[in-house]
Design an enzyme around this catalytic site. Structure first.
Site, mmCIF file in Angstrom:
data_model
loop_
_atom_site.group_PDB
_atom_site.id
_atom_site.type_symbol
_atom_site.label_atom_id
_atom_site.label_comp_id
_atom_site.label_asym_id
_atom_site.label_seq_id
_atom_site.Cartn_x
_atom_site.Cartn_y
_atom_site.Cartn_z
ATOM 1 N N ASP A 1 40.484 28.044 109.479
ATOM 2 C CA ASP A 1 39.723 28.821 108.501
ATOM 3 C C ASP A 1 39.759 28.132 107.141
ATOM 4 O O ASP A 1 40.824 27.969 106.543
ATOM 5 C CB ASP A 1 40.322 30.220 108.363
ATOM 6 C CG ASP A 1 40.295 31.008 109.660
ATOM 7 O OD1 ASP A 1 40.365 30.393 110.746
ATOM 8 O OD2 ASP A 1 40.219 32.246 109.589
ATOM 9 N N HIS B 1 38.041 29.080 104.136
ATOM 10 C CA HIS B 1 38.120 30.011 103.004
ATOM 11 C C HIS B 1 37.925 29.294 101.666
ATOM 12 O O HIS B 1 38.677 29.500 100.709
ATOM 13 C CB HIS B 1 39.441 30.774 103.017
ATOM 14 C CG HIS B 1 39.498 31.867 104.044
ATOM 15 N ND1 HIS B 1 38.607 32.920 104.049
ATOM 16 C CD2 HIS B 1 40.321 32.054 105.102
ATOM 17 C CE1 HIS B 1 38.880 33.717 105.060
ATOM 18 N NE2 HIS B 1 39.905 33.216 105.722
ATOM 19 N N ASP C 1 35.038 31.443 109.107
ATOM 20 C CA ASP C 1 35.609 31.870 107.827
ATOM 21 C C ASP C 1 35.571 30.724 106.819
ATOM 22 O O ASP C 1 36.592 30.314 106.261
ATOM 23 C CB ASP C 1 37.029 32.424 107.989
ATOM 24 C CG ASP C 1 37.026 33.892 108.400
ATOM 25 O OD1 ASP C 1 35.940 34.438 108.669
ATOM 26 O OD2 ASP C 1 38.120 34.486 108.460
ATOM 27 N N ASN D 1 34.459 36.435 110.763
ATOM 28 C CA ASN D 1 34.241 37.794 110.279
ATOM 29 C C ASN D 1 33.846 37.827 108.801
ATOM 30 O O ASN D 1 33.153 38.737 108.354
ATOM 31 C CB ASN D 1 35.477 38.669 110.523
ATOM 32 C CG ASN D 1 36.698 38.214 109.771
ATOM 33 O OD1 ASN D 1 37.199 37.103 109.991
ATOM 34 N ND2 ASN D 1 37.206 39.052 108.878
ATOM 35 N N HIS D 2 34.248 36.809 108.029
ATOM 36 C CA HIS D 2 33.870 36.790 106.616
ATOM 37 C C HIS D 2 32.404 36.396 106.437
ATOM 38 O O HIS D 2 31.730 36.935 105.541
ATOM 39 C CB HIS D 2 34.807 35.874 105.831
ATOM 40 C CG HIS D 2 36.150 36.497 105.587
ATOM 41 N ND1 HIS D 2 36.482 37.140 104.418
ATOM 42 C CD2 HIS D 2 37.233 36.607 106.397
ATOM 43 C CE1 HIS D 2 37.719 37.612 104.502
ATOM 44 N NE2 HIS D 2 38.195 37.295 105.697
ATOM 45 N N HIS E 1 41.372 33.072 112.352
ATOM 46 C CA HIS E 1 41.394 34.491 111.987
ATOM 47 C C HIS E 1 42.773 35.029 111.643
ATOM 48 O O HIS E 1 42.951 35.643 110.594
ATOM 49 C CB HIS E 1 40.760 35.338 113.096
ATOM 50 C CG HIS E 1 40.600 36.779 112.740
ATOM 51 N ND1 HIS E 1 39.917 37.193 111.605
ATOM 52 C CD2 HIS E 1 41.034 37.914 113.357
ATOM 53 C CE1 HIS E 1 39.944 38.518 111.550
ATOM 54 N NE2 HIS E 1 40.606 38.972 112.595
#
Length: 260
Positions: free
Chosen positions: A40, A42, A69, A95-96, A205
């Protein structure tokens, strides 16, 4: 355009009164270079720049798959979104990303998204958000690479089932939710035997201190956005892995390194 070693098959899910979105994308084995999978992001693009330099990534031959993500929590979500335009970068939806799309389409409140890391978008207009959502909506839920013994899968959170069930690209809402949001396996609340017949499957996740394999699924989100976390890249089919803290990469001048 994607290079010739890119997508060879896509299966689509129709949405009423809107475009179709890819659910599963298939990729052939990379005969000319190497494949990697990154956890991820981010928004931690400096850490990615550093690691790509560290592994000698060749954008003309190598491919980087992402467990999703890309956005929220870290320093530069917009730069992370721009990665999807790179011909060597292949992400799945996390999910983001799904939350951003939900806000843009009016099915989730901005404040709810901000609470899970979307506050970077407070100054982003609804029109701009819609444009970002349209780009992210092109991301599939699953990528399948290779066949037989060489096969590996990439998805965001977790999946219970076998390769044949993943191949159908026909996921009811509860399975789709599991692929995007599930934590049962990583937290020890689910039976790993439910993965019978599943090829090695790279997920993110649920942050872990180090890369963690449970049954067929390999969790590679090592918390890139957190002060004590790192961004991790792995090479499928090997024990090779590389990790770096975002703030350390930034301090080392990674922001000046060019992406392939």
């Amino acid at each position: 355009m994607q290079p010739s070693h890119g997508v060879i098959e896509q299966r689509y899910h129709p949405r009423m009164n809107g475009p179709t979105y890819p659910i599963v994308c298939r990729h052939p084995v990379n005969e000319s270079g190497r494949d990697f999978v990154v956890g991820d992001l981010h928004g931690c693009v400096d850490a990615l720049r550093y690691l790509l330099h560290e592994i000698g990534f060749d954008g003309a031959r190598d491919r980087l798959f992402s467990v999703g993500d890309l956005v929220d929590r870290g320093a530069d979500s917009l730069a992370a979104i721009d990665l999807i335009d790179k011909p060597w970068f292949y992400a799945v939806r996390g999910n983001h990303e799904d939350s951003l799309i939900s806000v843009a389409t009016g099915t989730m409140r901005r404040q709810s998204w901000y609470a899970i890391g979307g506050e970077w978008a407070e100054s982003v207009s609804d029109e701009q958000l819609a444009q970002l959502a349209a780009r992210l909506a092109t991301l599939p839920l699953v990528r399948i690479v290779g066949e037989g013994a060489q096969r590996f899968n990439v998805l965001h959170a977790e999946f219970f089932g076998c390769d044949a069930e993943l191949d159908t690209a026909d996921f009811p809402d509860d399975v789709r939710n599991q692929i995007l949001w599930g934590r049962g396996l990583a937290l020890g609340h689910a039976d790993p035997a439910q993965q019978y017949g599943l090829s090695p499957t790279y997920c993110g996740h649920t942050p872990t201190r180090t890369v963690k394999q449970i049954g067929a699924q390999i969790f590679i989100d090592t918390g890139a956005f957190a002060s004590d976390g790192r961004l991790t890249i792995v090479q499928p089919g090997t024990d090779e892995r590389w990790s770096v803290k975002e703030r350390w990469a930034t301090a080392e001048g990674a922001g000046a390194l060019a992406l392939p």
